[in-house]
Design a protein around this motif. Structure first.
Motif, short mmCIF file in Angstrom:
data_model
loop_
_atom_site.label_atom_id
_atom_site.label_comp_id
_atom_site.label_asym_id
_atom_site.label_seq_id
_atom_site.Cartn_x
_atom_site.Cartn_y
_atom_site.Cartn_z
N SER A 232 0.87 -1.18 0.00
CA SER A 232 0.00 0.00 0.00
C SER A 232 0.90 1.22 0.00
CB SER A 232 -0.89 0.01 1.25
OG SER A 232 -1.64 -1.19 1.31
N GLU A 233 0.61 2.17 -0.87
CA GLU A 233 1.49 3.32 -1.01
C GLU A 233 1.25 4.34 0.09
OE1 GLU A 233 2.17 7.20 -3.84
OE2 GLU A 233 0.78 5.63 -4.53
N ILE A 234 2.31 4.74 0.78
CA ILE A 234 2.21 5.74 1.84
C ILE A 234 2.52 7.11 1.26
CG2 ILE A 234 3.15 6.48 4.07
CD1 ILE A 234 3.90 3.49 4.49
N LEU A 235 1.71 8.12 1.62
CA LEU A 235 1.98 9.49 1.14
C LEU A 235 3.21 10.03 1.86
CD1 LEU A 235 -1.04 9.10 0.29
CD2 LEU A 235 -1.24 11.59 0.49
N GLY A 236 3.92 10.92 1.20
CA GLY A 236 5.12 11.50 1.78
C GLY A 236 6.34 10.64 1.51
N ASN A 237 7.41 10.96 2.22
CA ASN A 237 8.66 10.20 2.07
C ASN A 237 9.43 10.22 3.38
OD1 ASN A 237 10.43 12.62 2.17
ND2 ASN A 237 9.30 13.15 0.30
N SER A 238 10.52 9.50 3.44
CA SER A 238 11.17 9.29 4.73
C SER A 238 11.69 10.60 5.33
CB SER A 238 12.31 8.28 4.59
OG SER A 238 13.27 8.78 3.68
N ASN A 239 11.76 11.65 4.53
CA ASN A 239 12.20 12.95 5.08
C ASN A 239 11.05 13.88 5.47
OD1 ASN A 239 15.05 12.57 5.00
ND2 ASN A 239 14.90 12.72 2.76
N ASN A 240 9.81 13.43 5.25
CA ASN A 240 8.69 14.28 5.71
C ASN A 240 7.52 13.49 6.28
OD1 ASN A 240 7.11 13.34 3.60
ND2 ASN A 240 7.05 15.28 2.49
N TYR A 241 7.70 12.18 6.50
CA TYR A 241 6.63 11.39 7.10
C TYR A 241 6.19 12.00 8.44
CZ TYR A 241 7.23 7.20 4.13
OH TYR A 241 7.27 6.31 3.10
N SER A 242 4.89 11.98 8.67
CA SER A 242 4.36 12.35 9.98
C SER A 242 4.34 11.13 10.89
CB SER A 242 2.93 12.88 9.82
OG SER A 242 2.28 12.87 11.08
N ASP A 243 4.72 11.33 12.13
CA ASP A 243 4.62 10.22 13.10
C ASP A 243 3.28 10.20 13.83
OD1 ASP A 243 7.07 9.16 12.51
OD2 ASP A 243 8.11 10.00 14.25
N THR A 244 2.44 11.20 13.59
CA THR A 244 1.16 11.24 14.32
C THR A 244 -0.05 10.97 13.43
OG1 THR A 244 1.00 13.65 14.08
CG2 THR A 244 2.06 12.83 16.09
N VAL A 245 0.10 11.18 12.12
CA VAL A 245 -0.98 10.85 11.17
C VAL A 245 -0.35 10.14 9.99
CG1 VAL A 245 -2.81 11.72 9.65
CG2 VAL A 245 -2.32 12.90 11.81
N ALA A 247 -0.88 8.53 6.34
CA ALA A 247 -1.82 8.55 5.22
C ALA A 247 -1.35 7.59 4.14
CB ALA A 247 -1.93 9.97 4.66
N PHE A 248 -2.26 6.75 3.66
CA PHE A 248 -1.86 5.79 2.61
C PHE A 248 -3.00 5.54 1.63
CE2 PHE A 248 -4.10 1.88 3.96
CZ PHE A 248 -4.44 2.19 5.27
N ARG A 249 -2.61 5.07 0.44
CA ARG A 249 -3.60 4.68 -0.56
C ARG A 249 -3.92 3.21 -0.35
NH1 ARG A 249 -3.22 9.17 -3.94
NH2 ARG A 249 -1.13 10.06 -3.90
N PRO A 250 -5.15 2.88 0.05
CA PRO A 250 -5.46 1.49 0.36
C PRO A 250 -5.55 0.66 -0.92
CG PRO A 250 -7.44 2.83 0.55
CD PRO A 250 -6.30 3.77 0.28
N ARG A 251 -5.42 -0.67 -0.78
CA ARG A 251 -5.48 -1.55 -1.96
C ARG A 251 -6.89 -1.63 -2.51
NH1 ARG A 251 -1.22 -6.25 -1.52
NH2 ARG A 251 -2.92 -7.35 -2.56
N LEU A 252 -7.89 -1.62 -1.63
CA LEU A 252 -9.29 -1.63 -2.07
C LEU A 252 -9.79 -0.18 -2.10
CD1 LEU A 252 -10.74 -4.60 0.03
CD2 LEU A 252 -9.84 -4.62 -2.30
N PRO A 253 -10.97 0.07 -2.71
CA PRO A 253 -11.50 1.45 -2.67
C PRO A 253 -11.63 1.96 -1.24
CG PRO A 253 -12.73 0.12 -4.24
CD PRO A 253 -11.78 -0.82 -3.55
N ASP A 277 -11.36 10.50 -1.89
CA ASP A 277 -11.64 9.15 -2.38
C ASP A 277 -10.39 8.33 -2.67
OD1 ASP A 277 -14.43 9.40 -2.25
OD2 ASP A 277 -14.42 10.58 -4.11
N SER A 278 -9.23 8.85 -2.26
CA SER A 278 -8.02 8.11 -2.62
C SER A 278 -7.16 7.69 -1.44
CB SER A 278 -7.18 8.92 -3.62
OG SER A 278 -6.85 10.17 -3.08
N ILE A 279 -7.35 8.30 -0.27
CA ILE A 279 -6.47 7.90 0.84
C ILE A 279 -7.25 7.61 2.13
CG2 ILE A 279 -4.54 9.27 -0.08
CD1 ILE A 279 -4.95 11.21 2.36
N ILE A 280 -6.56 6.90 3.01
CA ILE A 280 -7.02 6.62 4.38
C ILE A 280 -6.01 7.29 5.31
CG2 ILE A 280 -7.21 4.79 6.14
CD1 ILE A 280 -9.42 4.45 4.22
N ARG A 281 -6.53 7.91 6.38
CA ARG A 281 -5.63 8.54 7.37
C ARG A 281 -5.81 7.87 8.73
NH1 ARG A 281 -6.89 14.21 7.94
NH2 ARG A 281 -9.04 13.54 7.56
#
Lengths: 329, 329
Positions: A232-245, A247-253, A277-281
């Protein structure tokens, strides 16, 4: 000395008290946005009648000390810089906060931070970094019930807060400071929320701030590793990931994923605006344990129909609070 | 249709949401003040950038329908009239609210009422009197815990609320109305305070609004009669007495009187501002019973050294809620 002002309200109460009380209409200010809450901050700055220069970032960008230096040099009339430490909208966060805030201060620019969804969960240091003010609330990193907005004023700023006559009384930190000197609030406080916050702060003191930060980071890393293994693709990257929220694109809708979690008693949020309609937080704030993350991942694997035996991760030991903390909850 | 907007905060949050959302900077408005809270209202109107005409009254004055008609005629550009239904500062209240609000509406002037310390305890009718908006809160006449400011919008006003760009988001009723249509609040609510308010409103429904008004009036009359018998001077007069806050000059110094009550477990307030050392203010809001008033009077007679047998009054029967209400508390 520095001051903590508590007002019955939400994180927005705190952010707008900070903006309206600590700037004057017509001031030149700068603001950085990574998404929804950065945009809301900028909207409030405009509502205050400020001249706002903006630095627009996306979930793929990393804000550095040099970016801020350039931003200030390019906008030489800037008196104050506004930052959102954690962007709840897309699960990104400013990692270089210490360097960035200190660089701005060294260039003579005041630094104001919306740390609503970060404070308590990840490092920030109003005193040592010379930050002028930070806004947060009771129900996120401080792990209490909702009901209180909090503005922390650095020592220098606390001595500079002026009487205002062009902003609502309710958001006027000058009035609040006068009452604080008598250990009072200017308006009837939400007493239940104040009592709950006192208990939550006792628990935070018992856990220790640095241990709490480490636990949030460990839990976030554990969740991200497990999500990546599920492809599952996570938004952001290792230099800006949030540790408190997270966010990722789930495999199903998104809709089906939320329903799957709901049927297992787990509440997650969809994205905001264009991301709806594209991510889960996923919130990882307060007293979330490694065991909670483990159960969340287990549920997600089930929803996606993934064989968990092949990819299940071990719960990291520092992702659990001490048993004495757990016994208090 | 008409609307009730609830915001985490205090009565001041409600009053200032009403002022900032329902007027535009530069508007001509009128305001009546009887004391401290009237003055605070006028301060907020100035903070909004309005052109304010004021009608200054004292605790000895009675506001009539004719006063308001004259006030509006003398200030013909007035678009909106602001009234404080109950002046907590000196225990006075506008008795002719119905006639006054309807007269102003008939003259084409919008009517906005700060009913923070009145609503629920004494009559006011947003719909039938054509009032444009009323501000109140959870912890007074509605008899719940503190934490929620409430703005009631009349049907016409609810349809006219515009998007704003020059006021704080937190006080913007336009944003709140959008979320209300989805049964949501725009900012994280104080959930505990919301749940408590729902229970308090159930109790209010059970008692019945008119019975509650009658109980407040009966209790207030009972207290005033007892105070007069003790030869303590009550502020105001029979045409402007407040039924929710009774203010009087105690026989002993204020400080000693407050200490006397405190030693008996009773909290009263001193006056505000210039009245601080000369009056005592007694709250008669929510679930205060005739028995409570009886005990209060008994304590006061003791503090003053008055022989109570000579002047003690009978508890009026309509000053007590039904036993089924008392069992719920």
């Amino acid at each position: 000395s520095d001051r903590a002002i508590m007002t019955t309200g939400s994180g927005t109460t705190a952010v707008e008290s900070m903006i309206f009380s600590l700037t004057s209409s017509g001031d030149d200010v700068g603001a950085v946005t990574f998404g929804e809450f950065g945009d809301r901050l900028i909207d409030s700055l405009h509502r205050r009648g400020l001249n706002v220069s903006t630095l627009n970032m996306t979930e793929n960008d990393v804000l550095t000390e040099d970016d801020i230096k350039d931003f200030i040099v390019r906008n030489s009339r800037m008196k104050s810089l506004f930052l959102v430490q954690n962007e709840t909208g897309n699960g990104t966060s400013i990692h270089d906060m210490r360097k960035i805030t200190m660089a701005a201060k060294n260039m003579g620019v005041r630094v104001f931070v919306d740390s609503v969804s970060a404070f308590g969960g990840v490092p920030i240091n109003v005193r040592d970094w010379g930050i002028d003010a930070v806004a947060t609330c009771s129900q996120k990193g401080l792990a209490s019930v909702p009901g209180i907005g909090i503005v922390l004023l650095g020592e220098e700023m606390a001595g500079m807060v002026k009487a205002r006559n062009d902003i609502p009384q309710y958001l006027d930190l000058g009035i609040s400071l006068k009452f604080l000197s008598k250990n009072e609030t200017p308006y009837t406080p939400s007493t239940g929320s104040f009592n709950a916050l006192r208990e939550a702060l006792r628990i935070l003191e018992l856990e220790g701030l640095e241990k709490r930060w480490a636990r949030h980071h460990s839990n976030a890393e554990y969740l991200r590793k497990s999500l990546k293994l599920s492809k599952s693709e996570i938004l952001g990257n290792s230099n800006n990931y949030s540790d408190t929220v997270i966010a990722f694109r789930p495999r199903l809708p998104v809709k089906d994923t939320i329903a799957g979690f709901a049927s297992r008693g787990i509440t997650v949020s969809r994205g905001m605006g264009k991301l709806a309609d594209s991510i889960i937080r996923v919130g990882n704030l307060g007293i979330v344990t490694g065991q909670d993350i483990h159960e969340f991942v287990h549920a997600y694997y089930e929803i996606c129909g993934i064989h968990e035996s092949s990819i299940e991760e071990e719960i990291p030991p520092d992702s659990m609070p001490d048993p004495e903390i757990m016994n208090l909850l």
